[in-house]
Design a protein around this motif. Sequence first.
Motif, PDB file in Angstrom:
ATOM      1  N   ILE A   1      -8.975 -14.929  -4.283  1.00 15.71           N
ATOM      2  CA  ILE A   1      -8.141 -13.735  -4.409  1.00 15.71           C
ATOM      3  C   ILE A   1      -8.001 -13.035  -3.060  1.00 15.71           C
ATOM      4  CG2 ILE A   1      -7.978 -11.420  -5.427  1.00 15.71           C
ATOM      5  CD1 ILE A   1      -9.381 -12.559  -7.919  1.00 15.71           C
ATOM      6  N   CYS A   2      -9.121 -12.827  -2.386  1.00 22.47           N
ATOM      7  CA  CYS A   2      -9.105 -12.098  -1.116  1.00 22.47           C
ATOM      8  C   CYS A   2      -8.331 -12.843  -0.037  1.00 22.47           C
ATOM      9  CB  CYS A   2     -10.537 -11.840  -0.646  1.00 22.47           C
ATOM     10  SG  CYS A   2     -11.395 -10.554  -1.587  1.00 22.47           S
ATOM     11  N   TYR A   3      -8.427 -14.172  -0.030  1.00 21.50           N
ATOM     12  CA  TYR A   3      -7.786 -14.946   1.025  1.00 21.50           C
ATOM     13  C   TYR A   3      -6.305 -15.233   0.765  1.00 21.50           C
ATOM     14  CZ  TYR A   3     -12.538 -15.777   2.769  1.00 21.50           C
ATOM     15  OH  TYR A   3     -13.807 -15.622   3.253  1.00 21.50           O
ATOM     16  N   SER A   4      -5.876 -15.077  -0.478  1.00 21.85           N
ATOM     17  CA  SER A   4      -4.484 -15.418  -0.802  1.00 21.85           C
ATOM     18  C   SER A   4      -3.624 -14.190  -1.128  1.00 21.85           C
ATOM     19  CB  SER A   4      -4.426 -16.395  -1.984  1.00 21.85           C
ATOM     20  OG  SER A   4      -5.004 -15.809  -3.148  1.00 21.85           O
ATOM     21  N   ASN A   5      -4.193 -12.981  -1.042  1.00 23.60           N
ATOM     22  CA  ASN A   5      -3.443 -11.758  -1.349  1.00 23.60           C
ATOM     23  C   ASN A   5      -3.612 -10.752  -0.215  1.00 23.60           C
ATOM     24  OD1 ASN A   5      -2.534 -11.823  -4.463  1.00 23.60           O
ATOM     25  ND2 ASN A   5      -4.525 -12.823  -4.270  1.00 23.60           N
TER      26      ASN A   5
ATOM     27  N   SER B   1      -1.967  -5.486  -5.570  1.00 16.15           N
ATOM     28  CA  SER B   1      -2.033  -6.832  -6.127  1.00 16.15           C
ATOM     29  C   SER B   1      -3.431  -7.422  -5.956  1.00 16.15           C
ATOM     30  CB  SER B   1      -0.993  -7.729  -5.454  1.00 16.15           C
ATOM     31  OG  SER B   1      -1.034  -9.037  -5.993  1.00 16.15           O
ATOM     32  N   ARG B   2      -3.984  -7.301  -4.752  1.00 12.99           N
ATOM     33  CA  ARG B   2      -5.314  -7.852  -4.489  1.00 12.99           C
ATOM     34  C   ARG B   2      -6.398  -7.073  -5.231  1.00 12.99           C
ATOM     35  NH1 ARG B   2      -7.852  -7.754   1.500  1.00 12.99           N
ATOM     36  NH2 ARG B   2      -8.195  -5.579   0.895  1.00 12.99           N
ATOM     37  N   THR B   3      -6.364  -5.749  -5.131  1.00 13.96           N
ATOM     38  CA  THR B   3      -7.420  -4.930  -5.724  1.00 13.96           C
ATOM     39  C   THR B   3      -7.457  -5.055  -7.242  1.00 13.96           C
ATOM     40  OG1 THR B   3      -7.269  -3.342  -3.899  1.00 13.96           O
ATOM     41  CG2 THR B   3      -8.336  -2.587  -5.907  1.00 13.96           C
TER      42      THR B   3
ATOM     43  N   ALA C   1     -13.266  -2.889   0.776  1.00 16.36           N
ATOM     44  CA  ALA C   1     -12.038  -2.102   0.643  1.00 16.36           C
ATOM     45  C   ALA C   1     -11.607  -2.011  -0.825  1.00 16.36           C
ATOM     46  CB  ALA C   1     -10.928  -2.722   1.487  1.00 16.36           C
ATOM     47  N   CYS C   2     -11.690  -3.133  -1.534  1.00 16.73           N
ATOM     48  CA  CYS C   2     -11.283  -3.157  -2.942  1.00 16.73           C
ATOM     49  C   CYS C   2     -12.199  -2.297  -3.799  1.00 16.73           C
ATOM     50  CB  CYS C   2     -11.273  -4.593  -3.468  1.00 16.73           C
ATOM     51  SG  CYS C   2      -9.964  -5.635  -2.788  1.00 16.73           S
TER      52      CYS C   2
ATOM     53  N   LEU D   1      -1.215   4.654 -12.482  1.00 16.01           N
ATOM     54  CA  LEU D   1      -1.152   5.056 -11.080  1.00 16.01           C
ATOM     55  C   LEU D   1      -2.005   4.179 -10.160  1.00 16.01           C
ATOM     56  CD1 LEU D   1      -1.081   8.980 -11.118  1.00 16.01           C
ATOM     57  CD2 LEU D   1       0.714   7.425 -10.357  1.00 16.01           C
ATOM     58  N   LYS D   2      -2.712   3.198 -10.726  1.00 20.28           N
ATOM     59  CA  LYS D   2      -3.493   2.305  -9.871  1.00 20.28           C
ATOM     60  C   LYS D   2      -2.597   1.604  -8.860  1.00 20.28           C
ATOM     61  CE  LYS D   2      -7.370   1.243 -12.956  1.00 20.28           C
ATOM     62  NZ  LYS D   2      -8.066   0.183 -13.734  1.00 20.28           N
ATOM     63  N   THR D   3      -1.451   1.141  -9.310  1.00 17.17           N
ATOM     64  CA  THR D   3      -0.521   0.453  -8.412  1.00 17.17           C
ATOM     65  C   THR D   3      -0.201   1.328  -7.204  1.00 17.17           C
ATOM     66  OG1 THR D   3       0.479  -0.639 -10.316  1.00 17.17           O
ATOM     67  CG2 THR D   3       1.712  -0.699  -8.256  1.00 17.17           C
ATOM     68  N   HIS D   4       0.151   2.564  -7.472  1.00 20.23           N
ATOM     69  CA  HIS D   4       0.518   3.499  -6.415  1.00 20.23           C
ATOM     70  C   HIS D   4      -0.658   3.797  -5.487  1.00 20.23           C
ATOM     71  CE1 HIS D   4       1.920   7.075  -4.363  1.00 20.23           C
ATOM     72  NE2 HIS D   4       1.034   7.819  -4.971  1.00 20.23           N
ATOM     73  N   PHE D   5      -1.793   4.189  -6.056  1.00 15.80           N
ATOM     74  CA  PHE D   5      -2.934   4.591  -5.236  1.00 15.80           C
ATOM     75  C   PHE D   5      -3.535   3.425  -4.450  1.00 15.80           C
ATOM     76  CE2 PHE D   5      -3.573   8.368  -8.214  1.00 15.80           C
ATOM     77  CZ  PHE D   5      -3.008   9.251  -7.309  1.00 15.80           C
ATOM     78  N   TYR D   6      -3.591   2.246  -5.069  1.00 14.51           N
ATOM     79  CA  TYR D   6      -4.146   1.090  -4.358  1.00 14.51           C
ATOM     80  C   TYR D   6      -3.238   0.655  -3.200  1.00 14.51           C
ATOM     81  CZ  TYR D   6      -7.494   0.463  -8.226  1.00 14.51           C
ATOM     82  OH  TYR D   6      -8.503   0.641  -9.141  1.00 14.51           O
ATOM     83  N   ASN D   7      -1.971   1.048  -3.258  1.00 17.07           N
ATOM     84  CA  ASN D   7      -1.042   0.697  -2.179  1.00 17.07           C
ATOM     85  C   ASN D   7      -0.995   1.737  -1.068  1.00 17.07           C
ATOM     86  OD1 ASN D   7      -0.058  -1.858  -2.956  1.00 17.07           O
ATOM     87  ND2 ASN D   7       1.393  -0.962  -4.398  1.00 17.07           N
TER      88      ASN D   7
END
Length: 328
Positions: free
Chosen positions: A34-38, A43-45, A98-99, A250-256
């Motif tokens: 996951i970490c190496y391909s995102n 999306s990654r988190t 970070a995640c 809101l995870k999408t927004h905050f994680y970005n």
Amino acid sequence: MLIQVCLYFYCKFLWRCLKFVMRKLTGRCELQRICYSNKPGASRTMKIETSLRDSKSKLLQTSVSVHPDAIEKTIEDIMELKNINPDINPQLGISLQACLLQIVGYRNLIADVEKLRREPYDSENPQHEEMLLKLWKFLKPNTPLESRISKQWCEIGFQGDDPKTDFRGMGLLGLYNLQYFAERDTTAAQQVLSDSLHPKCRDITKKEISKFSKTEWEKKRMDKAIGYSFAIVGINITDLAYNLLISGALKTHFYNIAPEAPTLSHFQQTFCYLMHEFHKFWIEEDPMDIMEFNRVREKFRKRIVKQLQNPDMALCPHFAASEGLINM
């Protein structure tokens, strides 16, 4: 029911077999893949969060709810559990940190927001009173407030002489958000307030006339565009932001937008964005009267939720509410 249970366990078993095969083929565990391909971001988190939460390992399951100070030690334990050499795979530890900061930070943000929502406005509390008076000062800098209990509060969209009664639904959270908007983006807040109090007349086209009955058309033609109560709408939009937060939307927004843990300031900036966007949306919808508020709000909510389904979505990556504000 039995078939559904069997299908669930079959899929779960199949998924674990697939993970085992992928580990053997790539020489990497799921977290590494996951970490190496995102790229960094939602999306990654979110994939890391799902992988940790659904793991059969208790260590991985509980890693999404550790204290922020324990994240570094947790990552060391995960690397050891997965037999990953940190010297050979230094980037994995950095990415996982970070995640986890985002995942744990989101949970803590929910707790902070919930605490404010549950705290009622107390007129005997000097801090609460000071915030309320600051709200007036930022929104109406040239108009002195004659007294604490006054009909003037209706000028900024409260329902009665004492605003404290309007904060019951969202507690202090509603006041925090309104004051943040008024103080941090004063020009935009004053413009939105002005528009809500003094909506301008607009022309009715022939095509629009055909949509209304004669009575409705006369009403539309003579009336000004429908305004709304600024403060009450602000509390209502606070409720919308709160529900988007606790639902996980809101995870999408905050994680970005937050490279590490999202904070209360991120939440308040999102509230400012939602106020600004709802203001524009209300104008675009052009409701017949204020009784259409719930319909417009629900339509607006669905649009925001749909936007947040895009894993690359950031509602306000470089938000300045005063930019491009639509005047009625």
